[in-house]
Scaffold this motif. Structure first.
Motif: not given
Length: 349
Positions: A259-260, A274-281, A299-305, A312-316
């Motif tokens: 996301x940008x 970027x998500x922590x796993x780095x694999x999800x669109x 597409x990894x079934x979650x909502x990222x924050x 910084x990634x703040x959870x999902x």
């Protein structure tokens, strides 16, 4: 001269275009002094938001492709791969309207700011508009007041300007502003070189942005047929867009697993998330009322924050059992809706 079945002049033109884009990016980088995380790195700890699932809305029998909140921050419309739209009361969890559609391949839906109308469309290459205050004979849903046709590709996105105008984006690269009352085109915007797949209207309704499989985001003045600005940075389809309430900044979500955040005033990307796993669109995105938190369905079934300022990634948010296709935040910023291929719609508060 033809090389591998392609005219040499076309190859030369593509090379010239690549060089021009590279020069633009170089010019942008020269005036980019610092990133957001460098400026805000010494701020307080990462901001987190504790959201929990408050409603599990079940009614669709197939994959939910789109959800969109009404201007009243209470009602929600959802569209899936079946021949119906559902309008929900997200406070009670009840279905308010079930609207029958002619097509079973809905890809997008939208609520008008006044909460009086809903629009939808998809593989039928048409935008259907229903008035929620009227009923058709024998139909307990809402009256079909307009069908906007003339596309050579599927309808991928649509957003109301008001109850009299709507903008559509399609897979044939067309972006059209329509007069709902007459069904006539007011203006057609041209600029993208690939399918238009996402859209957002500024809070003052004077501008809008579109994302495309051509990997760009374009900013439009509603009164001009050509884009005002073009933003580069993404390396794959731009699936979702959202304006910050200042109308000077917008967020985006992409298949490139990022996301940008873009700044209209500086004419460029200012940070990538970027998500922590780095694999999800990322399929969809939203900004909190303050703009401090960016949320994105994946597409990894979650909502990222993410904490926007500290990058910084703040959870999902977890709970969906399949790809999260669409998220929508209420205008008052108090609740988030999400739709998924698991056929459910969930409300997070």
């Amino acid at each position: 001269m033809v090389i591998k079945g392609r005219p040499q002049d076309l190859i030369d033109l593509e090379e010239e275009l690549k060089n021009a884009i590279a020069e633009l990016k170089d010019a942008q980088n020269k005036v980019k002094d610092k990133r957001i995380d460098e400026i805000c790195g010494d701020m307080a700890p990462v901001v987190t938001v504790n959201l929990s699932q408050r409603r599990y809305l079940k009614g669709h029998l197939n994959k939910v492709n789109a959800v969109h909140y009404a201007g009243d921050s209470r009602h929600l419309v959802s569209a899936s791969l079946e021949n119906k739209l559902i309008v929900w009361d997200t406070v009670t969890g009840n279905k308010v309207k079930i609207i029958s559609l002619r097509s079973s391949w809905s890809m997008t839906c939208a609520f008008s700011p006044s909460s009086n109308m809903v629009a939808s469309g998809g593989m039928d290459n048409m935008c259907s508009i229903h008035d929620l205050n009227k009923r058709e004979s024998g139909n307990h849903g809402a009256k079909l007041v307009r069908e906007l046709a003339g596309f050579d590709g599927f309808l991928s996105c649509c957003r109301f300007v008001d109850d009299k105008k709507i903008i559509t984006g399609t897979a044939d690269k067309k972006i059209i502003l329509w007069d709902i009352e007459t069904g006539n085109k007011i203006m057609e915007y041209k600029g993208h070189t690939g399918d238009v797949i996402s859209m957002a209207i500024s809070w003052d309704a004077g501008n809008f942005i579109t994302g495309s499989v051509d990997r760009t985001v374009r900013l439009w003045d509603m009164r001009q047929v050509t884009p005002v600005q073009t933003f580069f940075g993404h390396e794959a389809d731009v699936n979702s867009l959202v304006f910050h309430r200042s109308n000077s900044v917008f967020g985006s979500g992409s298949e490139d697993k990022t996301c940008r955040l873009f700044d209209v005033r500086s004419d460029q990307e200012i940070v990538a998330y970027k998500s922590p796993n780095g694999r999800s669109g990322f399929t969809s995105c939203a900004l909190s009322l303050s703009g401090r938190i960016l949320l994105a369905g994946s597409d990894d079934k979650s909502i990222h924050m993410w904490d926007v300022l500290k990058s910084k990634h703040a959870g999902n948010l977890t709970g969906h059992e399949s790809r999260v296709t669409s998220i929508s935040l209420t205008n008052d910023g108090m609740a988030l809706a999400s739709g998924s291929w698991d056929t459910s719609v969930r409300i997070w508060v």
